[in-house]
Design a protein around this motif. Structure first.
Motif, PDB file in Angstrom:
ATOM      1  N   VAL A   1       6.394  -1.473  14.631  1.00 38.90           N
ATOM      2  CA  VAL A   1       5.089  -1.963  15.070  1.00 38.90           C
ATOM      3  C   VAL A   1       4.169  -0.755  15.253  1.00 38.90           C
ATOM      4  N   HIS A   2       3.171  -0.657  14.386  1.00 43.35           N
ATOM      5  CA  HIS A   2       2.263   0.483  14.398  1.00 43.35           C
ATOM      6  C   HIS A   2       1.071   0.203  15.306  1.00 43.35           C
ATOM      7  N   GLY A   3       0.797   1.132  16.186  1.00 41.81           N
ATOM      8  CA  GLY A   3      -0.340   0.996  17.088  1.00 41.81           C
ATOM      9  C   GLY A   3      -1.574   1.718  16.598  1.00 41.81           C
ATOM     10  N   LYS A   4      -1.442   2.397  15.466  1.00 41.11           N
ATOM     11  CA  LYS A   4      -2.594   3.094  14.903  1.00 41.11           C
ATOM     12  C   LYS A   4      -2.481   3.084  13.381  1.00 41.11           C
ATOM     13  N   PRO A   5      -3.577   3.394  12.685  1.00 42.59           N
ATOM     14  CA  PRO A   5      -3.566   3.355  11.217  1.00 42.59           C
ATOM     15  C   PRO A   5      -2.546   4.315  10.602  1.00 42.59           C
ATOM     16  N   VAL A   6      -2.077   3.916   9.424  1.00 42.38           N
ATOM     17  CA  VAL A   6      -1.104   4.705   8.673  1.00 42.38           C
ATOM     18  C   VAL A   6      -1.651   4.908   7.263  1.00 42.38           C
ATOM     19  N   ALA A   7      -1.517   6.116   6.749  1.00 43.77           N
ATOM     20  CA  ALA A   7      -1.981   6.408   5.392  1.00 43.77           C
ATOM     21  C   ALA A   7      -1.005   5.840   4.371  1.00 43.77           C
ATOM     22  N   LEU A   8      -1.540   5.213   3.356  1.00 43.43           N
ATOM     23  CA  LEU A   8      -0.739   4.703   2.252  1.00 43.43           C
ATOM     24  C   LEU A   8      -1.108   5.538   1.027  1.00 43.43           C
ATOM     25  N   HIS A   9      -0.246   6.447   0.640  1.00 37.43           N
ATOM     26  CA  HIS A   9      -0.531   7.373  -0.450  1.00 37.43           C
ATOM     27  C   HIS A   9      -0.197   6.739  -1.799  1.00 37.43           C
ATOM     28  N   LEU A  10      -1.124   5.918  -2.279  1.00 32.26           N
ATOM     29  CA  LEU A  10      -0.904   5.231  -3.549  1.00 32.26           C
ATOM     30  C   LEU A  10      -0.757   6.200  -4.710  1.00 32.26           C
ATOM     31  N   GLU A  11      -1.382   7.347  -4.615  1.00 29.23           N
ATOM     32  CA  GLU A  11      -1.299   8.322  -5.708  1.00 29.23           C
ATOM     33  C   GLU A  11       0.143   8.750  -5.986  1.00 29.23           C
ATOM     34  N   SER A  12       1.001   8.716  -4.963  1.00 30.52           N
ATOM     35  CA  SER A  12       2.401   9.092  -5.184  1.00 30.52           C
ATOM     36  C   SER A  12       3.321   7.875  -5.299  1.00 30.52           C
ATOM     37  N   LEU A  13       2.851   6.708  -4.867  1.00 34.20           N
ATOM     38  CA  LEU A  13       3.704   5.516  -4.906  1.00 34.20           C
ATOM     39  C   LEU A  13       3.600   4.737  -6.212  1.00 34.20           C
ATOM     40  N   TRP A  14       2.422   4.674  -6.819  1.00 31.11           N
ATOM     41  CA  TRP A  14       2.253   3.888  -8.038  1.00 31.11           C
ATOM     42  C   TRP A  14       3.193   4.301  -9.144  1.00 31.11           C
ATOM     43  N   PRO A  15       3.341   5.586  -9.423  1.00 34.29           N
ATOM     44  CA  PRO A  15       4.252   5.964 -10.517  1.00 34.29           C
ATOM     45  C   PRO A  15       5.712   5.597 -10.219  1.00 34.29           C
ATOM     46  N   LYS A  16       6.035   5.382  -8.948  1.00 32.49           N
ATOM     47  CA  LYS A  16       7.413   5.066  -8.571  1.00 32.49           C
ATOM     48  C   LYS A  16       7.698   3.558  -8.597  1.00 32.49           C
ATOM     49  N   ASP A  17       6.645   2.712  -8.751  1.00 31.67           N
ATOM     50  CA  ASP A  17       6.833   1.261  -8.791  1.00 31.67           C
ATOM     51  C   ASP A  17       7.620   0.774  -7.564  1.00 31.67           C
ATOM     52  N   VAL A  18       7.116   1.136  -6.402  1.00 34.99           N
ATOM     53  CA  VAL A  18       7.770   0.838  -5.131  1.00 34.99           C
ATOM     54  C   VAL A  18       7.263  -0.490  -4.569  1.00 34.99           C
ATOM     55  N   THR A  19       8.153  -1.245  -3.959  1.00 32.12           N
ATOM     56  CA  THR A  19       7.788  -2.469  -3.253  1.00 32.12           C
ATOM     57  C   THR A  19       7.797  -2.175  -1.762  1.00 32.12           C
ATOM     58  N   ILE A  20       6.704  -2.529  -1.095  1.00 27.29           N
ATOM     59  CA  ILE A  20       6.615  -2.343   0.353  1.00 27.29           C
ATOM     60  C   ILE A  20       6.470  -3.712   0.996  1.00 27.29           C
ATOM     61  N   THR A  21       7.344  -4.002   1.943  1.00 27.67           N
ATOM     62  CA  THR A  21       7.231  -5.248   2.692  1.00 27.67           C
ATOM     63  C   THR A  21       6.983  -4.904   4.153  1.00 27.67           C
ATOM     64  N   THR A  22       6.252  -5.783   4.816  1.00 22.68           N
ATOM     65  CA  THR A  22       5.954  -5.586   6.228  1.00 22.68           C
ATOM     66  C   THR A  22       6.178  -6.898   6.957  1.00 22.68           C
ATOM     67  N   GLY A  23       6.247  -6.818   8.253  1.00 21.70           N
ATOM     68  CA  GLY A  23       6.324  -8.049   9.024  1.00 21.70           C
ATOM     69  C   GLY A  23       7.054  -7.864  10.330  1.00 21.70           C
ATOM     70  N   LEU A  24       6.737  -8.756  11.227  1.00 23.68           N
ATOM     71  CA  LEU A  24       7.411  -8.810  12.518  1.00 23.68           C
ATOM     72  C   LEU A  24       8.516  -9.852  12.433  1.00 23.68           C
ATOM     73  N   VAL A  25       9.025 -10.246  13.564  1.00 21.05           N
ATOM     74  CA  VAL A  25      10.080 -11.252  13.585  1.00 21.05           C
ATOM     75  C   VAL A  25       9.557 -12.536  12.961  1.00 21.05           C
ATOM     76  N   ASP A  26      10.296 -13.065  12.040  1.00 21.23           N
ATOM     77  CA  ASP A  26       9.925 -14.263  11.300  1.00 21.23           C
ATOM     78  C   ASP A  26      10.614 -15.457  11.965  1.00 21.23           C
ATOM     79  N   THR A  27       9.870 -16.242  12.709  1.00 19.46           N
ATOM     80  CA  THR A  27      10.493 -17.355  13.427  1.00 19.46           C
ATOM     81  C   THR A  27      10.984 -18.450  12.489  1.00 19.46           C
ATOM     82  N   TYR A  28      10.530 -18.455  11.252  1.00 15.88           N
ATOM     83  CA  TYR A  28      10.996 -19.434  10.282  1.00 15.88           C
ATOM     84  C   TYR A  28      12.500 -19.295  10.049  1.00 15.88           C
ATOM     85  N   SER A  29      12.985 -18.059  10.005  1.00 18.96           N
ATOM     86  CA  SER A  29      14.401 -17.831   9.714  1.00 18.96           C
ATOM     87  C   SER A  29      15.277 -17.775  10.964  1.00 18.96           C
TER      88      SER A  29
END
Length: 151
Positions: free
Chosen positions: A57-85
């Motif tokens: 749980v981030h309380g402040k902004p976080v940098a997302l360095h797309l310049e280094s992630l795009w060539p790696k074809d990375v999947t990023i998922t986020t989320g808190l506790v999912d009450t559905y599951s």
């Protein structure tokens, strides 16, 4: 708790992952701390085609360095506790298919102590809180009232 390798606070996790994977990176990296530095570390340690799961749980902004992630074809998922599951997870735990790890529970509170529970969890760095449980007191044994035992 089943980890193959652990990294001490005085070690370099990025170097360790590089050594263990021949420089390729980890298949999956989980950011569970919630500070910008650990998120950025995770994005550097993931291999091409890998996944970063951000559950901290981030309380402040976080940098997302797309310049280094795009060539790696990375999947990023986020989320808190999912009450559905939650019902499925509880069923799996009760059936022994998903191990419960009681050692992660560091603090227990009754419902009337909810404010104290939030305070302890919000200061986890000071209190050492990992998982805070709020609920009825636990019992080692069950005892029935005399009239129910006689029935």
């Amino acid at each position: 708790m089943g980890a193959d390798v652990t990294v001490g606070a005085d070690e370099d996790p990025e170097a360790l992952v590089g050594d263990l994977t021949g420089g390729l990176g980890a298949d999956v990296v989980v950011e569970a701390v919630g500070i910008p530095e650990t998120f950025e570390l995770c994005t550097r340690m993931v291999r091409p085609g890998g996944r970063v799961a951000n559950v901290g749980v981030h309380g402040k902004p976080v940098a997302l360095h797309l310049e280094s992630l795009w060539p790696k074809d990375v999947t990023i998922t986020t989320g808190l506790v999912d009450t559905y599951s939650t019902p499925l997870l509880l069923e799996m735990t009760a059936a022994g298919r998903l191990p419960a790890v009681p050692s992660l529970v560091t603090h227990r509170f009754t419902p009337s102590e909810m404010e104290a529970a939030y305070d302890v969890f919000s200061r986890a760095a000071d209190t050492g809180a990992l998982k805070v449980v709020v609920g009825a007191p636990t019992h080692d044994a069950v005892s029935l009232p005399a009239q129910e035992r006689a029935a």
